[in-house]
Design an enzyme around this catalytic site. Structure first.
Site, PDB file in Angstrom:
ATOM      1  N   ARG A 127       7.594   8.198  -1.258  1.00  0.00           N
ATOM      2  CA  ARG A 127       6.978   6.953  -1.721  1.00  0.00           C
ATOM      3  C   ARG A 127       5.641   7.222  -2.424  1.00  0.00           C
ATOM      4  O   ARG A 127       4.817   7.969  -1.926  1.00  0.00           O
ATOM      5  CB  ARG A 127       6.740   6.017  -0.530  1.00  0.00           C
ATOM      6  CG  ARG A 127       5.946   4.767  -0.919  1.00  0.00           C
ATOM      7  CD  ARG A 127       6.126   3.655   0.054  1.00  0.00           C
ATOM      8  NE  ARG A 127       5.475   3.896   1.339  1.00  0.00           N
ATOM      9  CZ  ARG A 127       5.560   3.049   2.369  1.00  0.00           C
ATOM     10  NH1 ARG A 127       6.263   1.948   2.261  1.00  0.00           N
ATOM     11  NH2 ARG A 127       4.956   3.331   3.500  1.00  0.00           N
ATOM     12  N   ARG A 160       0.236   7.343   0.088  1.00  0.00           N
ATOM     13  CA  ARG A 160      -0.553   6.774   1.186  1.00  0.00           C
ATOM     14  C   ARG A 160      -0.842   7.850   2.225  1.00  0.00           C
ATOM     15  O   ARG A 160       0.001   8.672   2.531  1.00  0.00           O
ATOM     16  CB  ARG A 160       0.229   5.628   1.841  1.00  0.00           C
ATOM     17  CG  ARG A 160       0.084   4.326   1.106  1.00  0.00           C
ATOM     18  CD  ARG A 160       1.013   3.274   1.606  1.00  0.00           C
ATOM     19  NE  ARG A 160       1.190   3.251   3.057  1.00  0.00           N
ATOM     20  CZ  ARG A 160       1.924   2.341   3.693  1.00  0.00           C
ATOM     21  NH1 ARG A 160       2.552   1.395   3.002  1.00  0.00           N
ATOM     22  NH2 ARG A 160       2.048   2.382   4.995  1.00  0.00           N
TER      23      ARG A 160
HETATM   24  P1  ADP Z   1       4.789   0.329   6.951  1.00  0.00           P
HETATM   25  O1  ADP Z   1       5.605  -0.912   7.251  1.00  0.00           O
HETATM   26  O2  ADP Z   1       5.363   1.125   5.839  1.00  0.00           O
HETATM   27  O3  ADP Z   1       4.476   1.148   8.164  1.00  0.00           O
HETATM   28  P2  ADP Z   1       2.356  -1.265   6.468  1.00  0.00           P
HETATM   29  O4  ADP Z   1       1.662  -1.222   5.166  1.00  0.00           O
HETATM   30  O5  ADP Z   1       3.023  -2.540   6.864  1.00  0.00           O
HETATM   31  O6  ADP Z   1       3.377  -0.063   6.401  1.00  0.00           O
HETATM   32  O7  ADP Z   1       1.338  -0.878   7.650  1.00  0.00           O
HETATM   33  C1  ADP Z   1       0.526   0.282   7.599  1.00  0.00           C
HETATM   34  C2  ADP Z   1      -0.301   0.415   8.881  1.00  0.00           C
HETATM   35  O8  ADP Z   1      -1.193  -0.726   8.992  1.00  0.00           O
HETATM   36  C3  ADP Z   1       0.483   0.402  10.181  1.00  0.00           C
HETATM   37  O9  ADP Z   1       0.983   1.680  10.511  1.00  0.00           O
HETATM   38  C4  ADP Z   1      -0.576  -0.113  11.163  1.00  0.00           C
HETATM   39  O10 ADP Z   1      -1.481   0.916  11.527  1.00  0.00           O
HETATM   40  C5  ADP Z   1      -1.337  -1.133  10.354  1.00  0.00           C
HETATM   41  N1  ADP Z   1      -0.754  -2.492  10.512  1.00  0.00           N
HETATM   42  C6  ADP Z   1      -0.189  -3.248   9.539  1.00  0.00           C
HETATM   43  N2  ADP Z   1       0.265  -4.421  10.031  1.00  0.00           N
HETATM   44  C7  ADP Z   1      -0.011  -4.403  11.363  1.00  0.00           C
HETATM   45  C8  ADP Z   1       0.227  -5.295  12.449  1.00  0.00           C
HETATM   46  N3  ADP Z   1       0.845  -6.473  12.263  1.00  0.00           N
HETATM   47  N4  ADP Z   1      -0.198  -4.926  13.685  1.00  0.00           N
HETATM   48  C9  ADP Z   1      -0.814  -3.766  13.901  1.00  0.00           C
HETATM   49  N5  ADP Z   1      -1.048  -2.866  12.929  1.00  0.00           N
HETATM   50  C10 ADP Z   1      -0.662  -3.163  11.679  1.00  0.00           C
END
Ligand code: ADP
Ligand code: ZN
Length: 213
Positions: A127, A160
């Protein structure tokens, strides 16, 4: 449309939300994107969240819940929303339910993007994101010889920090332990649509639209 996109990291939540937000004309709310923006701007929230994100752990519920509460009150969310990356734990889902009750805006659908784990790891390691336009790419599907720039706008592509392989494994474990219980939680409420998500973005979007009718 008020929709939650549920699925493991790499299942395509962000890509689908981007495609669906034009169709349904509603806000795309990605908690991961909001944290990353705060991190690059070095806000207090960003610095706190960054420590957890770089280890592939979840940001503590109270930080996430407060942030989403504020975001739902912004004017664009009144037209509906596609929630991408939230809720991710049972306490988040409980708090989210209370927020929606208070706003008198019930959910229309929870879409689970279902996909094989080995495909996830391949997707995540390949990605890349465009620094200029924000579009998400997969190195394997870029046909141009130069795979360091965005095929659409020639912006720089970057990986990322949390897409390093060791961090990916931890994010998948966290998904199984803390997020996957939400599947049966939402199935009980009767609004869950499970979509097989290993095909192309357009095919997956077509499956979602067909399921929602
Ligand atoms: P992915 O779904 O690819 O893991 P995201 O961009 O949704 O990526 O999330 C990246 C990081 O941001 C997560 O691994 C976490 O550390 C944090 N994060 C995002 N959304 C949440 C959430 N709802 N609760 C807790 N941590 C979150
Ligand atoms: Zn671009």
């Amino acid at each position: 449309m008020r929709m939650v996109l549920l699925g493991a990291p790499g299942s395509g939540k962000g890509t689908q939300a981007d495609l669906l937000k034009d169709k349904y004309r509603c806000a795309h709310i990605s908690t991961g994107d909001i944290f990353r923006r705060n991190l690059s701007e070095k806000t207090e929230l960003g610095v706190k969240a960054g420590e957890f994100m770089n280890r592939g752990e979840l940001v503590p519920d109270e930080l996430v819940i407060g942030m989403v509460k504020d975001r739902l009150r912004e004017p664009d969310a009144s037209a509906g929303f596609l929630m991408d990356g939230f809720p991710r734990t049972i306490p988040q889902a409980e708090a989210f339910g209370a927020m929606l009750d208070e706003l008198k805006t019930p959910l229309d659908a929870v879409v689970l993007l279902d996909i094989d784990e080995e495909i996830l790891v391949k997707r995540l390691t390949n990605r890349r994101t465009c620094r200029a336009c924000g579009k998400i790419w997969n190195l394997l599907s870029i046909k141009a010889e130069n795979k360091t720039v965005c095929p659409e706008c020639a912006g720089e592509l970057y990986q990322r920090d949390d897409d390093a392989e060791a961090v990916i494994r931890n994010r998948l474990k966290v998904y199984h332990d803390q997020t996957s219980p939400l599947v049966s939680w939402y199935a009980k409420i009767g609004k869950l649509y499970t979509i097989e998500a290993s095909s192309s973005p357009d095919e997956t979007m077509a499956k979602i639209q067909a399921a929602l009718g």
